[in-house]
Scaffold this motif. Structure first.
Motif, PDB file in Angstrom:
ATOM      1  N   VAL A  17      -9.252 103.137 -14.952  1.00 18.75           N
ATOM      2  CA  VAL A  17     -10.590 102.523 -14.478  1.00 18.75           C
ATOM      3  C   VAL A  17     -11.159 103.500 -13.802  1.00 18.75           C
ATOM      4  CG1 VAL A  17     -11.743 100.658 -13.390  1.00 18.75           C
ATOM      5  CG2 VAL A  17     -10.164 100.155 -15.083  1.00 18.75           C
ATOM      6  N   GLU A  18     -10.412 104.166 -12.653  1.00 19.67           N
ATOM      7  CA  GLU A  18     -10.991 105.101 -11.870  1.00 19.67           C
ATOM      8  C   GLU A  18     -11.267 106.513 -12.441  1.00 19.67           C
ATOM      9  OE1 GLU A  18     -11.730 106.738  -8.241  1.00 19.67           O
ATOM     10  OE2 GLU A  18     -11.559 104.687  -8.844  1.00 19.67           O
ATOM     11  N   LYS A  23     -15.722 109.960 -14.500  1.00 20.74           N
ATOM     12  CA  LYS A  23     -16.078 110.813 -15.820  1.00 20.74           C
ATOM     13  C   LYS A  23     -17.405 110.163 -16.109  1.00 20.74           C
ATOM     14  CE  LYS A  23     -13.504 113.988 -15.772  1.00 20.74           C
ATOM     15  NZ  LYS A  23     -13.775 115.310 -15.466  1.00 20.74           N
ATOM     16  N   LEU A  24     -17.521 108.953 -15.990  1.00 24.88           N
ATOM     17  CA  LEU A  24     -19.119 108.338 -16.312  1.00 24.88           C
ATOM     18  C   LEU A  24     -19.916 108.306 -15.476  1.00 24.88           C
ATOM     19  CD1 LEU A  24     -17.412 104.994 -18.197  1.00 24.88           C
ATOM     20  CD2 LEU A  24     -18.308 107.087 -19.418  1.00 24.88           C
ATOM     21  N   GLY A  25     -19.646 108.580 -14.209  1.00 28.71           N
ATOM     22  CA  GLY A  25     -20.668 108.522 -13.300  1.00 28.71           C
ATOM     23  C   GLY A  25     -21.272 107.482 -12.584  1.00 28.71           C
ATOM     24  N   GLN A  26     -22.414 107.929 -11.828  1.00 23.82           N
ATOM     25  CA  GLN A  26     -23.120 106.915 -11.168  1.00 23.82           C
ATOM     26  C   GLN A  26     -23.804 106.000 -12.222  1.00 23.82           C
ATOM     27  OE1 GLN A  26     -22.771 106.309  -7.948  1.00 23.82           O
ATOM     28  NE2 GLN A  26     -24.127 104.463  -7.921  1.00 23.82           N
ATOM     29  N   LYS A  27     -24.374 106.691 -13.167  1.00 27.40           N
ATOM     30  CA  LYS A  27     -25.046 105.660 -14.054  1.00 27.40           C
ATOM     31  C   LYS A  27     -24.373 104.438 -14.727  1.00 27.40           C
ATOM     32  CE  LYS A  27     -27.126 106.445 -18.742  1.00 27.40           C
ATOM     33  NZ  LYS A  27     -27.331 107.396 -19.903  1.00 27.40           N
ATOM     34  N   PHE A  28     -23.100 104.611 -14.826  1.00 27.47           N
ATOM     35  CA  PHE A  28     -22.109 103.534 -15.330  1.00 27.47           C
ATOM     36  C   PHE A  28     -21.466 102.838 -13.973  1.00 27.47           C
ATOM     37  CE2 PHE A  28     -22.815 106.361 -19.067  1.00 27.47           C
ATOM     38  CZ  PHE A  28     -23.573 105.489 -19.848  1.00 27.47           C
ATOM     39  N   SER A  29     -21.878 102.757 -12.784  1.00 27.40           N
ATOM     40  CA  SER A  29     -20.964 102.390 -11.819  1.00 27.40           C
ATOM     41  C   SER A  29     -21.005 100.914 -12.056  1.00 27.40           C
ATOM     42  CB  SER A  29     -21.463 103.052 -10.464  1.00 27.40           C
ATOM     43  OG  SER A  29     -22.792 102.420 -10.290  1.00 27.40           O
ATOM     44  N   LYS A  30     -22.137 100.282 -12.162  1.00 24.44           N
ATOM     45  CA  LYS A  30     -21.830  98.841 -12.194  1.00 24.44           C
ATOM     46  C   LYS A  30     -20.899  98.231 -13.460  1.00 24.44           C
ATOM     47  CE  LYS A  30     -24.473  94.840 -12.825  1.00 24.44           C
ATOM     48  NZ  LYS A  30     -25.965  93.952 -12.838  1.00 24.44           N
ATOM     49  N   ILE A  31     -20.959  98.877 -14.526  1.00 25.67           N
ATOM     50  CA  ILE A  31     -19.989  98.633 -15.614  1.00 25.67           C
ATOM     51  C   ILE A  31     -18.491  99.013 -15.099  1.00 25.67           C
ATOM     52  CG2 ILE A  31     -20.268 100.670 -16.979  1.00 25.67           C
ATOM     53  CD1 ILE A  31     -20.286  98.551 -19.463  1.00 25.67           C
ATOM     54  N   SER A  33     -17.302  99.089 -12.318  1.00 26.86           N
ATOM     55  CA  SER A  33     -16.966  98.106 -11.325  1.00 26.86           C
ATOM     56  C   SER A  33     -16.558  96.840 -11.817  1.00 26.86           C
ATOM     57  CB  SER A  33     -18.168  98.033 -10.176  1.00 26.86           C
ATOM     58  OG  SER A  33     -17.643  96.965  -9.186  1.00 26.86           O
ATOM     59  N   THR A  34     -17.241  96.261 -12.727  1.00 25.54           N
ATOM     60  CA  THR A  34     -17.215  95.105 -13.436  1.00 25.54           C
ATOM     61  C   THR A  34     -15.972  95.095 -14.149  1.00 25.54           C
ATOM     62  OG1 THR A  34     -19.583  94.466 -13.506  1.00 25.54           O
ATOM     63  CG2 THR A  34     -18.167  93.281 -14.935  1.00 25.54           C
ATOM     64  N   TYR A  35     -15.704  96.168 -14.897  1.00 24.95           N
ATOM     65  CA  TYR A  35     -14.498  96.308 -15.648  1.00 24.95           C
ATOM     66  C   TYR A  35     -13.159  96.492 -14.931  1.00 24.95           C
ATOM     67  CZ  TYR A  35     -11.850  97.761 -19.670  1.00 24.95           C
ATOM     68  OH  TYR A  35     -11.222  97.739 -21.072  1.00 24.95           O
ATOM     69  N   ASN A  36     -13.206  96.872 -13.576  1.00 27.25           N
ATOM     70  CA  ASN A  36     -12.501  96.950 -12.596  1.00 27.25           C
ATOM     71  C   ASN A  36     -12.022  95.555 -12.060  1.00 27.25           C
ATOM     72  OD1 ASN A  36     -10.132  98.410 -11.072  1.00 27.25           O
ATOM     73  ND2 ASN A  36     -11.456  98.108  -9.306  1.00 27.25           N
ATOM     74  N   PHE A  67     -18.503  98.806 -22.023  1.00 23.92           N
ATOM     75  CA  PHE A  67     -17.663  99.786 -21.627  1.00 23.92           C
ATOM     76  C   PHE A  67     -16.946 100.740 -22.536  1.00 23.92           C
ATOM     77  CE2 PHE A  67     -13.460 101.509 -19.754  1.00 23.92           C
ATOM     78  CZ  PHE A  67     -13.856 101.988 -18.520  1.00 23.92           C
ATOM     79  N   PHE A  68     -16.667 100.145 -23.586  1.00 22.90           N
ATOM     80  CA  PHE A  68     -16.113 100.843 -24.797  1.00 22.90           C
ATOM     81  C   PHE A  68     -17.247 101.906 -25.495  1.00 22.90           C
ATOM     82  CE2 PHE A  68     -15.288 101.709 -29.198  1.00 22.90           C
ATOM     83  CZ  PHE A  68     -13.825 102.159 -29.108  1.00 22.90           C
ATOM     84  N   SER A  69     -18.525 101.374 -25.308  1.00 23.88           N
ATOM     85  CA  SER A  69     -19.547 102.133 -26.007  1.00 23.88           C
ATOM     86  C   SER A  69     -20.085 103.271 -25.108  1.00 23.88           C
ATOM     87  CB  SER A  69     -20.826 100.992 -25.851  1.00 23.88           C
ATOM     88  OG  SER A  69     -22.014 101.830 -26.554  1.00 23.88           O
ATOM     89  N   ALA A  70     -19.913 102.951 -23.726  1.00 21.84           N
ATOM     90  CA  ALA A  70     -20.314 104.034 -22.752  1.00 21.84           C
ATOM     91  C   ALA A  70     -18.919 105.189 -22.843  1.00 21.84           C
ATOM     92  CB  ALA A  70     -20.251 103.473 -21.318  1.00 21.84           C
ATOM     93  N   VAL A  71     -17.926 104.678 -23.144  1.00 20.45           N
ATOM     94  CA  VAL A  71     -16.844 105.821 -23.091  1.00 20.45           C
ATOM     95  C   VAL A  71     -17.184 106.672 -24.300  1.00 20.45           C
ATOM     96  CG1 VAL A  71     -14.304 106.184 -23.457  1.00 20.45           C
ATOM     97  CG2 VAL A  71     -15.264 104.608 -21.807  1.00 20.45           C
TER      98      VAL A  71
END
Length: 87
Positions: A17-18, A23-31, A33-36, A67-71
């Motif tokens: 998760v870290e 790698k995904l950056g600030q744009k995906f920080s909410k997702i 964080s939720t995934y964590n 999350f999967f889609s973002a990765v």
């Protein structure tokens, strides 16, 4: 993989998760964080006495899909020839 590889050692989900957060950056920080938070909840379900509601489970599925889609998008953006394997 950016030269990183995890194993089944203690804390490997946290490391994944870290790594994704960085790698995904600030744009995906909410997702991320939720995934964590979901990772922590799963850990409690696995090792402690805890429960999950139907709405939490449904929400977790939606977040996991996002999350999967973002990765998948990140992999495609970084190297269009790479594809994330899907069963």
């Amino acid at each position: 993989s950016y030269g990183k590889r995890t194993n089944a050692a203690r804390g490997h989900h946290r490391e994944l998760v870290e790594f994704a957060r960085k790698k995904l950056g600030q744009k995906f920080s909410k997702i991320t964080s939720t995934y964590n938070q979901m990772r922590k909840k799963r850990n409690k379900l696995e090792y402690d006495i805890d429960s999950v509601t139907v709405s939490e489970a449904e929400s977790a599925i939606k977040v996991a899909e996002m999350f999967f889609s973002a990765v998948e998008d990140k992999i495609s953006d970084d190297n269009p020839q790479q594809k994330l394997w899907k069963p």
